[in-house]
Design a protein around this motif. Structure first.
Motif, PDB file in Angstrom:
ATOM      1  N   VAL A 263       2.060 -22.371   7.633  1.00 23.40           N
ATOM      2  CA  VAL A 263       2.270 -21.124   7.824  1.00 23.40           C
ATOM      3  C   VAL A 263       1.224 -20.285   6.811  1.00 23.40           C
ATOM      4  CG1 VAL A 263       4.160 -20.814   5.941  1.00 23.40           C
ATOM      5  CG2 VAL A 263       3.892 -18.912   7.802  1.00 23.40           C
ATOM      6  N   ARG A 264       0.751 -19.128   7.498  1.00 25.90           N
ATOM      7  CA  ARG A 264      -0.256 -18.285   7.111  1.00 25.90           C
ATOM      8  C   ARG A 264       0.129 -16.661   7.129  1.00 25.90           C
ATOM      9  NH1 ARG A 264      -4.903 -15.447   8.436  1.00 25.90           N
ATOM     10  NH2 ARG A 264      -4.481 -15.748  10.689  1.00 25.90           N
ATOM     11  N   LEU A 265       0.175 -16.093   5.898  1.00 27.22           N
ATOM     12  CA  LEU A 265       0.167 -14.679   5.912  1.00 27.22           C
ATOM     13  C   LEU A 265      -0.786 -14.029   6.633  1.00 27.22           C
ATOM     14  CD1 LEU A 265       2.560 -12.705   5.128  1.00 27.22           C
ATOM     15  CD2 LEU A 265       1.531 -12.394   2.815  1.00 27.22           C
ATOM     16  N   THR A 266      -0.691 -13.261   7.599  1.00 27.28           N
ATOM     17  CA  THR A 266      -1.958 -12.604   8.096  1.00 27.28           C
ATOM     18  C   THR A 266      -2.126 -11.277   7.160  1.00 27.28           C
ATOM     19  OG1 THR A 266      -0.441 -11.044   9.472  1.00 27.28           O
ATOM     20  CG2 THR A 266      -0.878 -13.069  10.475  1.00 27.28           C
ATOM     21  N   PRO A 267      -3.294 -10.573   7.441  1.00 20.48           N
ATOM     22  CA  PRO A 267      -3.509  -9.334   6.741  1.00 20.48           C
ATOM     23  C   PRO A 267      -2.577  -8.390   6.938  1.00 20.48           C
ATOM     24  CG  PRO A 267      -5.652 -10.456   7.601  1.00 20.48           C
ATOM     25  CD  PRO A 267      -4.394 -10.927   8.146  1.00 20.48           C
ATOM     26  N   LEU A 268      -2.181  -8.066   8.050  1.00 17.62           N
ATOM     27  CA  LEU A 268      -1.295  -7.442   8.482  1.00 17.62           C
ATOM     28  C   LEU A 268       0.304  -7.657   7.820  1.00 17.62           C
ATOM     29  CD1 LEU A 268      -0.055  -4.789  10.384  1.00 17.62           C
ATOM     30  CD2 LEU A 268       0.207  -6.304  11.979  1.00 17.62           C
ATOM     31  N   GLY A 269       0.479  -8.949   7.817  1.00 17.61           N
ATOM     32  CA  GLY A 269       1.641  -9.403   7.092  1.00 17.61           C
ATOM     33  C   GLY A 269       1.571  -8.977   5.492  1.00 17.61           C
ATOM     34  N   LEU A 270       0.402  -9.263   5.180  1.00 17.07           N
ATOM     35  CA  LEU A 270       0.129  -9.035   3.673  1.00 17.07           C
ATOM     36  C   LEU A 270       0.600  -7.406   3.337  1.00 17.07           C
ATOM     37  CD1 LEU A 270      -0.757 -10.272   1.001  1.00 17.07           C
ATOM     38  CD2 LEU A 270      -2.867  -9.396   1.220  1.00 17.07           C
ATOM     39  N   TYR A 271       0.071  -6.639   4.125  1.00 16.48           N
ATOM     40  CA  TYR A 271       0.170  -5.196   4.122  1.00 16.48           C
ATOM     41  C   TYR A 271       1.759  -4.899   4.217  1.00 16.48           C
ATOM     42  CZ  TYR A 271       0.745  -0.111   5.498  1.00 16.48           C
ATOM     43  OH  TYR A 271       0.994   1.086   5.504  1.00 16.48           O
ATOM     44  N   GLY A 272       2.607  -5.574   5.159  1.00 19.21           N
ATOM     45  CA  GLY A 272       3.714  -5.273   5.259  1.00 19.21           C
ATOM     46  C   GLY A 272       4.684  -5.831   4.196  1.00 19.21           C
ATOM     47  N   LEU A 273       4.477  -7.070   3.651  1.00 13.38           N
ATOM     48  CA  LEU A 273       5.197  -7.492   2.657  1.00 13.38           C
ATOM     49  C   LEU A 273       5.066  -6.675   1.501  1.00 13.38           C
ATOM     50  CD1 LEU A 273       5.153 -11.496   2.740  1.00 13.38           C
ATOM     51  CD2 LEU A 273       6.918  -9.716   3.771  1.00 13.38           C
ATOM     52  N   ARG A 274       3.814  -6.104   1.221  1.00 10.32           N
ATOM     53  CA  ARG A 274       3.641  -5.396  -0.105  1.00 10.32           C
ATOM     54  C   ARG A 274       4.364  -4.190   0.043  1.00 10.32           C
ATOM     55  NH1 ARG A 274      -0.018  -0.990  -1.270  1.00 10.32           N
ATOM     56  NH2 ARG A 274      -0.147  -0.702  -3.533  1.00 10.32           N
ATOM     57  N   ALA A 275       4.500  -3.338   1.189  1.00  8.18           N
ATOM     58  CA  ALA A 275       5.175  -2.315   1.482  1.00  8.18           C
ATOM     59  C   ALA A 275       6.820  -2.625   1.090  1.00  8.18           C
ATOM     60  CB  ALA A 275       5.137  -1.828   3.026  1.00  8.18           C
ATOM     61  N   ARG A 276       7.409  -3.670   1.614  1.00  8.77           N
ATOM     62  CA  ARG A 276       8.446  -4.175   1.375  1.00  8.77           C
ATOM     63  C   ARG A 276       8.847  -4.130  -0.183  1.00  8.77           C
ATOM     64  NH1 ARG A 276      11.129  -8.517   3.126  1.00  8.77           N
ATOM     65  NH2 ARG A 276      13.055  -7.317   4.018  1.00  8.77           N
ATOM     66  N   LEU A 277       7.706  -5.013  -0.811  1.00  7.56           N
ATOM     67  CA  LEU A 277       8.149  -5.000  -2.376  1.00  7.56           C
ATOM     68  C   LEU A 277       7.980  -3.824  -3.160  1.00  7.56           C
ATOM     69  CD1 LEU A 277       5.621  -8.302  -2.612  1.00  7.56           C
ATOM     70  CD2 LEU A 277       8.110  -8.070  -3.158  1.00  7.56           C
ATOM     71  N   LEU A 278       7.245  -2.756  -2.680  1.00  6.18           N
ATOM     72  CA  LEU A 278       7.043  -1.540  -3.446  1.00  6.18           C
ATOM     73  C   LEU A 278       8.594  -0.815  -3.047  1.00  6.18           C
ATOM     74  CD1 LEU A 278       3.451  -0.311  -2.257  1.00  6.18           C
ATOM     75  CD2 LEU A 278       4.233  -0.974  -4.762  1.00  6.18           C
ATOM     76  N   GLU A 279       9.082  -0.723  -1.802  1.00  4.45           N
ATOM     77  CA  GLU A 279      10.372  -0.077  -1.536  1.00  4.45           C
ATOM     78  C   GLU A 279      11.325  -0.768  -2.454  1.00  4.45           C
ATOM     79  OE1 GLU A 279      12.742   2.543   0.336  1.00  4.45           O
ATOM     80  OE2 GLU A 279      10.687   2.394   0.369  1.00  4.45           O
ATOM     81  N   SER A 280      11.347  -2.233  -2.607  1.00  7.52           N
ATOM     82  CA  SER A 280      12.504  -2.642  -3.667  1.00  7.52           C
ATOM     83  C   SER A 280      12.210  -2.528  -5.108  1.00  7.52           C
ATOM     84  CB  SER A 280      12.220  -4.183  -3.116  1.00  7.52           C
ATOM     85  OG  SER A 280      12.662  -4.490  -1.791  1.00  7.52           O
TER      86      SER A 280
END
Length: 476
Positions: A263-280
Motif C-alpha cells: 500500500v502506498r499513500l498518494t499525494p492526495l491521500g497525504l493531504y487528506g490524512l493531514r486534514a483529518r489529523l488537524l481536525e482531530s
C-alpha cells in the motif's frame, strides 16, 4: 500517537494539482456524473439510496459492467449523497435534484474542490470500518435491526483500528526514516498497530492477530483506493489456498513480500490524512507553513524537523527575502539563553550555509557577539574566508557546550553524538576540569549527557563530577 506530539512535517503538492487529482478519482468522478444525471424521474429509498430499479441505468451511465457494476454504482451514488452533490427534494416521494455543492466541482476554488473530496473521503473511511453486507444480513434480527453481538464487531474499536493504521501509514510516508512515497508491505503495516513496541519476538497469538488484521486491511484498502487515498496491490488470493494446504504458521516469504499486499499513500491521500489529523487536534505541520513568518518562528518551528524537511522549509523561507537581510534576521533570532537557543543557532548556521557568500557581511558583524561569535568563526572558516580572528579558549569551550546542547536537542542520545563526546574527551585531557566553569545555561546538562554517553567508566565519572560542580556553581 498523542495529539500533543507534533508529527513529521509533510511536503504537500499544490492545491490546484491536488484538486485535479481529486476530480479524477474514480469515486468522486462517478459521483459527479450521477449528480448531473439525477432529475425528476430519479428515485431513492428512505435511506437515500438509489432504488434498485434504477441501478442498471446508473451503472450503464458510468460504463460499469460485470457482477460488481450495480454495487459500484450504488457506492458512487452514496458518495454523491454524502458530499451534497445530490440532495433529497421530497423524502416521502423519494425525489432528488443536483445539490448546491455540485457547482463547486466546476466553478469552485481548488480548496473548495478538495473540501468536497474530503467529505467523500470521510464517507468511505466510515464505510470501510463496517462489516460487509453478508455479515450484516446474517446478524439482522426479525424486525430488521442488526444485532452487533452476533457480529463480534466493535464499531468504535474498528474505527480506532483503521485510524491507527492510517496514522502509521502517514508517519511512514512523512518520516525521513520511512519509505517516503514508496509502498509499504501490508504485513509491516498491520504489525505496526498489533505488535507491542517492547516485544522482541512476536508470539503465535500476536502473529495470528497480525494475519487477521491483514485480511481486514485488504478489504479496507480495496475500498479506499477508488477515492484516491492510496494505491494498493491486494493480497495474492492464491496465498489463501496455499495457507489452507500448508497449515497455519507457515512463515512469510520475505523475498516476495509483495504477494502479501503493498500500500502506498498518494499525494492526495497525504493531504487528506493531514486534514483529518488537524481536525482531530494533532499538530501536523506542512513544509512551507513558516515561509511568511519571522526568522524566530522559522528557527523555533523547524527545530524538531528532520534535516531534509528543515532544509526544504528554510529554502522556501529564503526565497521570499533578500540574502543579506535574511542573514541579519536569522542571526538576530539565533540569540538567547533559553533551552531552545543552542538548536536555534545550529539551525541558523545551516540556514546561512544556504545563503552562501552573500551572508558574509552580516556574519562578520557578529564576530564580537558573545553568543554568535563562535558560530560566525566556524561559518566563515567553512566558507574559506580570510582574516577570521582566532577564538579565545573561553569562546572555544562555550561553543563546544553550545554545539553539544544543540545536538542533544536535535538527535537525543544518538551514535553520532556519542562519537562527538568521545572525540572531545580524547582531544583535550583536561576538558572536564575546564568545561564545568563555562558560563552557559546548558553546561550541567551537557556534562551529564557526556557522562551518560561515554563508554569509558573513568571518563564518564569525571563528566558526572564536572556536571555536579557546574550545577552547584549555577545554583550558587
Amino acid at each position: 500517537m498523542s495529539d500533543s506530539s507534533p508529527l513529521p512535517p509533510v511536503r504537500l503538492h499544490p492545491e490546484a494539482e491536488l484538486a485535479r487529482e481529486a476530480l479524477s478519482t474514480p469515486l468522486l468522478s462517478r459521483a459527479a456524473r450521477l449528480a448531473r444525471w439525477a432529475g425528476p424521474d430519479t428515485r431513492v429509498d428512505a435511506g437515500g439510496r438509489l432504488v434498485e430499479e434504477q441501478l442498471p441505468a446508473a451503472a450503464e451511465l458510468l460504463g460499469l459492467t460485470g457482477d460488481d457494476a450495480a454495487a459500484d454504482a450504488s457506492e458512487a451514488w452514496r458518495a454523491a449523497m454524502d458530499t451534497g452533490l445530490v440532495e433529497v427534494v421530497d423524502e416521502e416521494a423519494g425525489t432528488v435534484r443536483p445539490g448546491e455543492d455540485l457547482a463547486l466541482l466546476t466553478g469552485g476554488s481548488p480548496h473548495e474542490v478538495l473540501g468536497v473530496w474530503l467529505g467523500a473521503l470521510e464517507s468511505v473511511i466510515a464505510e470501510a470500518a463496517v462489516p460487509d453486507l453478508d455479515e450484516l444480513m446474517d446478524a439482522m434480527d426479525a424486525i430488521g435491526e442488526v444485532d452487533l453481538s452476533q457480529l463480534d464487531w466493535d464499531p468504535e474499536g474498528e474505527a480506532a483500528f483503521l485510524d491507527g493504521v492510517l496514522g502509521n501509514l502517514y508517519l511512514l510516508t512523512a518520516g525521513e526514516d520511512g519509505p517516503g512515497d514508496g509502498p509499504v508491505p501490508l504485513p509491516a503495516l498491520a504489525a505496526s498497530v498489533i505488535v507491542p513496541g517492547d516485544m522482541s519476538e512476536p508470539t503465535n497469538d500476536v502473529l495470528e492477530q497480525v494475519s487477521d488484521a491483514m485480511m481486514r486491511l485488504d478489504d479496507q484498502f480495496r475500498l479506499l483506493e477508488p477515492i484516491g487515498l492510496v494505491t494498493y496491490q491486494p493480497v495474492d488470493e492464491a496465498l489463501m489456498t496455499e495457507a489452507d494446504e500448508e497449515g497455519a504458521g507457515t512463515p512469510v516469504d520475505e523475498t516476495d513480500v509483495s504477494r502479501y499486499g503493498m500500500v502506498r499513500l498518494t499525494p492526495l491521500g497525504l493531504y487528506g490524512l493531514r486534514a483529518r489529523l488537524l481536525e482531530s487536534g494533532f499538530a501536523a505541520p506542512a513544509v512551507g507553513e513558516l515561509s511568511d513568518k519571522g526568522a524566530d518562528v522559522l528557527l523555533d518551528g523547524s527545530a524538531g524537523y528532520g534535516p531534509r524537511a528543515a532544509r526544504a522549509e528554510t529554502e522556501q523561507w529564503l526565497t521570499r527575502r533578500e540574502p543579506l537581510d535574511a542573514a541579519r534576521e536569522l542571526l538576530a533570532a539565533a540569540r538567547g539563553t533559553d533551552p531552545g537557543a543552542p538548536l536555534r543557532r545550529l539551525r541558523c548556521q545551516e540556514a546561512l550555509s544556504l545563503v552562501g557568500a552573500r551572508a558574509e557581511p552580516a556574519v562578520r558583524e557578529v564576530l564580537d557577539d558573545p553568543e554568535l561569535g563562535g558560530l560566525a568563526r566556524v561559518w566563515l572558516t567553512e566558507l574559506g574566508a580570510s582574516d577570521v580572528p582566532a577564538p579565545s579558549e573561553d569562546l572555544v569551550f562555550w561553543l563546544t557546550i553550545d554545539t553539544v546542547a544543540a545536538q542533544l536537542a536535535a538527535e537525543g542520545n544518538s551514535a553520532e553524538l556519542q562519537a562527538l563526546v568521545e572525540g572531545l574527551a580524547a582531544q583535550h585531557s583536561g576538558f572536564f576540569a575546564a568545561a564545568w566553569r563555562v558560563e552557559h545555561p546548558a553546561t550541567p546538562d551537557v556534562l551529564e549527557a557526556m557522562g551518560r554517553l561515554h563508554p569509558d567508566k573513568r571518563i564518564a565519572k569525571e563528566a558526572r563530577k564536572a556536571a555536579f560542580k557546574a550545577r552547584s556553581q549555577q545554583s550558587g
